[in-house]
Design a protein around this motif. Structure first.
Motif, mmCIF file in Angstrom:
data_model
loop_
_atom_site.group_PDB
_atom_site.id
_atom_site.type_symbol
_atom_site.label_atom_id
_atom_site.label_comp_id
_atom_site.label_asym_id
_atom_site.label_seq_id
_atom_site.Cartn_x
_atom_site.Cartn_y
_atom_site.Cartn_z
ATOM 1 N N TYR A 21 -6.536 4.530 -3.453
ATOM 2 C CA TYR A 21 -7.779 3.773 -3.363
ATOM 3 C C TYR A 21 -8.538 3.935 -4.667
ATOM 4 O O TYR A 21 -8.355 4.908 -5.393
ATOM 5 N N PHE A 24 -16.385 -0.174 3.092
ATOM 6 C CA PHE A 24 -15.407 0.747 2.515
ATOM 7 C C PHE A 24 -15.678 2.162 2.995
ATOM 8 O O PHE A 24 -14.778 2.845 3.477
ATOM 9 N N ASN A 70 -8.845 -10.814 0.886
ATOM 10 C CA ASN A 70 -10.124 -10.652 0.190
ATOM 11 C C ASN A 70 -11.071 -11.813 0.467
ATOM 12 O O ASN A 70 -12.278 -11.623 0.569
ATOM 13 N N TYR A 81 -12.825 -4.465 -1.136
ATOM 14 C CA TYR A 81 -11.746 -5.432 -1.309
ATOM 15 C C TYR A 81 -10.442 -4.711 -1.652
ATOM 16 O O TYR A 81 -10.458 -3.551 -2.080
ATOM 17 N N LEU A 82 -9.339 -5.421 -1.500
ATOM 18 C CA LEU A 82 -8.053 -4.903 -1.935
ATOM 19 C C LEU A 82 -7.905 -5.139 -3.429
ATOM 20 O O LEU A 82 -8.415 -6.130 -3.960
ATOM 21 N N LYS A 119 0.842 -1.204 0.000
ATOM 22 C CA LYS A 119 0.000 0.000 0.000
ATOM 23 C C LYS A 119 0.873 1.248 0.000
ATOM 24 O O LYS A 119 0.606 2.203 -0.731
ATOM 25 N N ILE A 129 -7.390 5.061 5.242
ATOM 26 C CA ILE A 129 -6.383 5.182 4.188
ATOM 27 C C ILE A 129 -5.474 6.359 4.524
ATOM 28 O O ILE A 129 -5.940 7.469 4.759
ATOM 29 N N LEU A 185 -13.011 1.474 5.952
ATOM 30 C CA LEU A 185 -11.756 1.381 5.199
ATOM 31 C C LEU A 185 -11.285 2.733 4.673
ATOM 32 O O LEU A 185 -10.111 3.087 4.831
ATOM 33 N N ARG A 189 -12.553 -11.164 3.835
ATOM 34 C CA ARG A 189 -13.529 -10.078 3.735
ATOM 35 C C ARG A 189 -14.813 -10.574 3.063
ATOM 36 O O ARG A 189 -15.908 -10.233 3.495
ATOM 37 N N GLU A 200 -7.066 -0.022 -1.382
ATOM 38 C CA GLU A 200 -8.439 -0.384 -1.062
ATOM 39 C C GLU A 200 -9.325 0.002 -2.239
ATOM 40 O O GLU A 200 -9.009 0.918 -2.996
ATOM 41 N N GLN A 201 -10.434 -0.688 -2.381
ATOM 42 C CA GLN A 201 -11.383 -0.402 -3.458
ATOM 43 C C GLN A 201 -12.755 -0.113 -2.865
ATOM 44 O O GLN A 201 -13.082 -0.596 -1.783
#
Length: 119
Positions: free
Chosen positions: A109, A95, A69, A49-50, A37, A103, A99, A72, A44-45
Protein backbone atom coordinates in the motif's frame (compact mmCIF):
# COMPACT_ATOMS: atom_id res chain seq x y z
CA UNK A 1 -23.02 17.62 15.60
CA UNK A 2 -19.54 16.84 16.84
CA UNK A 3 -16.66 16.14 14.51
CA UNK A 4 -16.50 12.54 15.76
CA UNK A 5 -20.16 11.91 14.89
CA UNK A 6 -19.68 13.56 11.51
CA UNK A 7 -16.64 11.38 10.87
CA UNK A 8 -18.51 8.18 11.79
CA UNK A 9 -21.49 9.11 9.63
CA UNK A 10 -19.22 10.05 6.74
CA UNK A 11 -17.28 6.79 7.00
CA UNK A 12 -20.50 4.77 7.08
CA UNK A 13 -21.89 6.56 4.04
CA UNK A 14 -18.58 6.11 2.21
CA UNK A 15 -18.53 2.40 3.07
CA UNK A 16 -22.00 1.97 1.62
CA UNK A 17 -21.03 3.92 -1.48
CA UNK A 18 -17.90 1.86 -2.08
CA UNK A 19 -19.90 -1.31 -1.49
CA UNK A 20 -22.31 -0.16 -4.20
CA UNK A 21 -19.44 0.64 -6.53
CA UNK A 22 -17.96 -2.79 -5.89
CA UNK A 23 -21.18 -4.40 -7.09
CA UNK A 24 -20.68 -2.71 -10.45
CA UNK A 25 -17.23 -4.27 -10.67
CA UNK A 26 -17.33 -7.64 -12.36
CA UNK A 27 -16.08 -10.78 -10.68
CA UNK A 28 -13.40 -11.07 -13.35
CA UNK A 29 -12.14 -7.56 -12.64
CA UNK A 30 -12.06 -8.20 -8.90
CA UNK A 31 -10.18 -11.45 -9.40
CA UNK A 32 -7.69 -9.75 -11.70
CA UNK A 33 -7.10 -6.96 -9.18
CA UNK A 34 -6.78 -9.40 -6.27
CA UNK A 35 -4.17 -11.37 -8.22
CA UNK A 36 -2.27 -8.17 -9.08
CA UNK A 37 -2.33 -7.17 -5.40
CA UNK A 38 -0.92 -10.58 -4.43
CA UNK A 39 1.85 -10.15 -7.02
CA UNK A 40 2.67 -6.64 -5.78
CA UNK A 41 1.74 -4.93 -9.04
CA UNK A 42 -1.30 -3.08 -7.65
CA UNK A 43 -1.91 -1.71 -4.18
CA UNK A 44 -4.24 0.48 -2.19
CA UNK A 45 -3.25 4.11 -1.73
CA UNK A 46 -3.80 6.51 1.16
CA UNK A 47 -6.06 8.61 -1.08
CA UNK A 48 -8.55 5.72 -1.27
CA UNK A 49 -7.75 4.63 -4.81
CA UNK A 50 -5.86 1.73 -6.33
CA UNK A 51 -2.45 2.45 -7.77
CA UNK A 52 0.22 0.65 -9.76
CA UNK A 53 3.30 -0.15 -7.71
CA UNK A 54 5.11 -1.37 -10.79
CA UNK A 55 4.45 -0.82 -14.45
CA UNK A 56 2.02 -3.09 -16.19
CA UNK A 57 1.29 -3.37 -19.87
CA UNK A 58 -1.81 -5.49 -19.19
CA UNK A 59 -4.63 -3.45 -20.73
CA UNK A 60 -7.32 -5.53 -19.03
CA UNK A 61 -5.76 -4.92 -15.61
CA UNK A 62 -5.48 -1.19 -16.30
CA UNK A 63 -9.14 -1.15 -17.34
CA UNK A 64 -10.14 -3.02 -14.18
CA UNK A 65 -8.22 -0.58 -11.96
CA UNK A 66 -9.69 2.38 -13.85
CA UNK A 67 -13.22 1.00 -13.46
CA UNK A 68 -12.72 0.42 -9.74
CA UNK A 69 -11.24 3.87 -9.21
CA UNK A 70 -14.08 5.44 -11.20
CA UNK A 71 -16.63 3.74 -8.97
CA UNK A 72 -14.75 4.82 -5.86
CA UNK A 73 -14.50 8.40 -7.16
CA UNK A 74 -18.29 8.55 -7.56
CA UNK A 75 -18.86 7.01 -4.12
CA UNK A 76 -16.43 9.44 -2.46
CA UNK A 77 -18.13 12.38 -4.17
CA UNK A 78 -21.55 11.26 -2.87
CA UNK A 79 -20.18 10.67 0.61
CA UNK A 80 -18.43 14.02 0.64
CA UNK A 81 -21.57 15.84 -0.45
CA UNK A 82 -23.57 14.17 2.32
CA UNK A 83 -20.92 14.92 4.96
CA UNK A 84 -20.13 18.45 3.77
CA UNK A 85 -16.50 17.73 3.01
CA UNK A 86 -14.36 17.05 -0.06
CA UNK A 87 -14.04 13.84 -2.05
CA UNK A 88 -10.33 13.82 -1.19
CA UNK A 89 -11.15 13.76 2.53
CA UNK A 90 -13.78 11.05 2.00
CA UNK A 91 -11.26 8.90 0.10
CA UNK A 92 -8.59 9.31 2.77
CA UNK A 93 -11.10 8.43 5.48
CA UNK A 94 -12.18 5.34 3.57
CA UNK A 95 -8.56 4.24 3.27
CA UNK A 96 -7.97 4.62 7.00
CA UNK A 97 -11.23 3.07 8.19
CA UNK A 98 -12.00 0.37 5.60
CA UNK A 99 -9.23 -0.29 3.08
CA UNK A 100 -6.07 -0.29 5.21
CA UNK A 101 -7.42 -2.85 7.71
CA UNK A 102 -8.25 -5.22 4.81
CA UNK A 103 -4.78 -5.23 3.28
CA UNK A 104 -3.39 -8.73 3.63
CA UNK A 105 0.06 -9.73 4.74
CA UNK A 106 2.50 -9.49 1.85
CA UNK A 107 0.43 -6.92 -0.06
CA UNK A 108 1.58 -3.37 -0.71
CA UNK A 109 0.00 0.00 0.00
CA UNK A 110 1.06 3.59 -0.53
CA UNK A 111 1.14 5.55 2.73
CA UNK A 112 0.24 9.25 3.08
CA UNK A 113 3.92 10.17 2.54
CA UNK A 114 3.79 8.51 -0.91
CA UNK A 115 5.97 5.52 -0.03
CA UNK A 116 5.03 1.98 -0.95
CA UNK A 117 4.99 -0.21 2.16
CA UNK A 118 4.57 -3.97 2.34
CA UNK A 119 2.33 -5.30 5.07
Amino acid sequence: MTFRKLFVIGAAVAALGVAGAAVAQTAAQKSMIDQAKAQGVVGEQADGYLGFRSSSSDAALRAAVDATNSGRRAAYARSAADAGTSADVAGARMFESQLLPRIQSGQWYRNPQGQWVQR
